[in-house]
Design a protein around this motif. Structure first.
Motif, mmCIF file in Angstrom:
data_model
loop_
_atom_site.group_PDB
_atom_site.id
_atom_site.type_symbol
_atom_site.label_atom_id
_atom_site.label_comp_id
_atom_site.label_asym_id
_atom_site.label_seq_id
_atom_site.Cartn_x
_atom_site.Cartn_y
_atom_site.Cartn_z
ATOM 1 N N UNK A 2 0.816 -1.218 0.000
ATOM 2 C CA UNK A 2 0.000 0.000 0.000
ATOM 3 C C UNK A 2 0.847 1.265 0.000
ATOM 4 N N UNK A 3 2.091 1.164 0.481
ATOM 5 C CA UNK A 3 2.953 2.345 0.527
ATOM 6 C C UNK A 3 3.311 2.845 -0.868
ATOM 7 N N UNK A 19 2.208 11.382 -0.914
ATOM 8 C CA UNK A 19 3.431 11.442 -0.103
ATOM 9 C C UNK A 19 4.683 11.219 -0.955
ATOM 10 N N UNK A 20 4.605 10.286 -1.896
ATOM 11 C CA UNK A 20 5.768 10.011 -2.752
ATOM 12 C C UNK A 20 6.076 11.202 -3.647
ATOM 13 N N UNK A 103 11.801 5.432 -1.837
ATOM 14 C CA UNK A 103 12.497 6.097 -2.936
ATOM 15 C C UNK A 103 11.511 6.801 -3.852
ATOM 16 N N UNK A 104 11.908 7.960 -4.340
ATOM 17 C CA UNK A 104 11.074 8.678 -5.301
ATOM 18 C C UNK A 104 10.952 7.959 -6.625
ATOM 19 N N UNK A 181 10.859 -3.104 0.158
ATOM 20 C CA UNK A 181 10.139 -4.227 0.760
ATOM 21 C C UNK A 181 11.028 -5.015 1.718
ATOM 22 N N UNK A 182 12.300 -5.197 1.356
ATOM 23 C CA UNK A 182 13.225 -5.905 2.249
ATOM 24 C C UNK A 182 13.401 -5.172 3.572
ATOM 25 N N UNK A 183 13.591 -3.857 3.504
ATOM 26 C CA UNK A 183 13.759 -3.082 4.737
ATOM 27 C C UNK A 183 12.486 -3.130 5.583
ATOM 28 N N UNK A 184 11.341 -3.035 4.930
ATOM 29 C CA UNK A 184 10.078 -3.109 5.672
ATOM 30 C C UNK A 184 9.943 -4.460 6.367
ATOM 31 N N UNK A 185 10.289 -5.538 5.674
ATOM 32 C CA UNK A 185 10.168 -6.871 6.257
ATOM 33 C C UNK A 185 11.104 -7.052 7.457
ATOM 34 N N UNK A 186 12.332 -6.599 7.329
ATOM 35 C CA UNK A 186 13.289 -6.748 8.431
ATOM 36 C C UNK A 186 12.855 -5.959 9.663
#
Length: 246
Positions: A2-3, A19-20, A103-104, A181-186
């Motif tokens: 959703x982000x 926001x982006x 990231x933009x 997505x990786x950073x969000x998951x961690x």
């Protein structure tokens, strides 16, 4: 996920702003301000900030422009190569800045627009170099027996005029999306193990937190690398377009 599809915050001249989009505006303003501050009072003996800005400009000019295009053609296309590199770099790096965290370039509009700019630039370069023979030499490479053109020409058409902008777009977009997505998951796993589960699960939370920091550093490398690869491939396409055979 959703982000990547944030809610509309307001409209600007009828255009919905999310926001982006605000992050993209901030990245653009940062590029303009940094280069304005770094070049407004140029000195023969540069200070630290001017030296840093000059190092960035020289990196694009020498390592991308002149190495691939030579000094003459590099001067012609340096503005576009420099703009592509630093615009992508600054929009990529927002993915690891606190409170921005995306990231933009992680929505398709920016990578696609930049790919179109790259596409138009190398076609312009080829037509400018050889108005009559650019498309002919691109689709009918010399030294190929005529019957083989039945196979070669469609391949050249797809690879040169279709695959290039598509791969430029997807390479940049997917790298930024996957990194986010990786950073969000961690970090989501860290919150879950430490605050929701607690107890010995906190050990796993500490591990996911460590991996999150490692991948944050890796994302910085990816941000720089993707900017470099995009500008480099654009220079390669221009170089192929202005080659002597065209």
């Amino acid at each position: 996920m959703d982000e990547f599809f944030p809610e509309v915050l307001f409209e600007l001249a009828g255009v919905p702003i999310t926001r982006i989009h605000l992050i993209q505006f901030l990245a653009t303003i940062a590029v303009v301000v940094i280069f304005w501050l770094g070049t407004r009072r140029m000195r023969v003996v540069p200070g630290r900030f001017q030296s840093l800005v000059e190092m960035g400009l020289d990196f694009v000019r020498v390592n991308i422009g002149e190495d691939l295009l030579g000094k003459k053609d590099a001067q012609r296309f340096l503005p576009i190569l420099t703009t592509l590199f630093f615009m992508i770099l600054f929009m990529n790096i927002t993915g690891i800045i606190p409170f921005l965290n995306i990231a933009g370039t992680s929505i398709i509009a920016v990578p696609l627009t930049l790919a179109v700019v790259s596409y138009v630039t190398f076609i312009y370069a080829g037509i400018k170099k050889s108005p009559k023979n650019f498309f002919k030499n691109s689709l009918f490479p010399s030294g190929v027996p005529w019957p083989i053109y039945i196979i070669v020409t469609p391949i050249e058409l797809i690879s040169t005029f279709i695959i290039r902008p598509v791969t430029l777009t997807l390479r940049l977009l997917m790298n930024m999306m996957v990194g986010h997505l990786l950073l969000v998951l961690f970090f989501a796993a860290t919150q879950f193990f430490i605050f929701d589960m607690g107890g010995w699960w906190s050990i796993l939370g500490a591990g996911s937190l460590a991996f999150g920091f490692v991948f944050t550093l890796f994302e910085i490398l990816v941000a720089v690398l993707q900017a470099y690869v995009f500008a480099l491939l654009t220079a390669v396409y221009i170089q192929l377009a202005v080659a002597e055979e065209h």
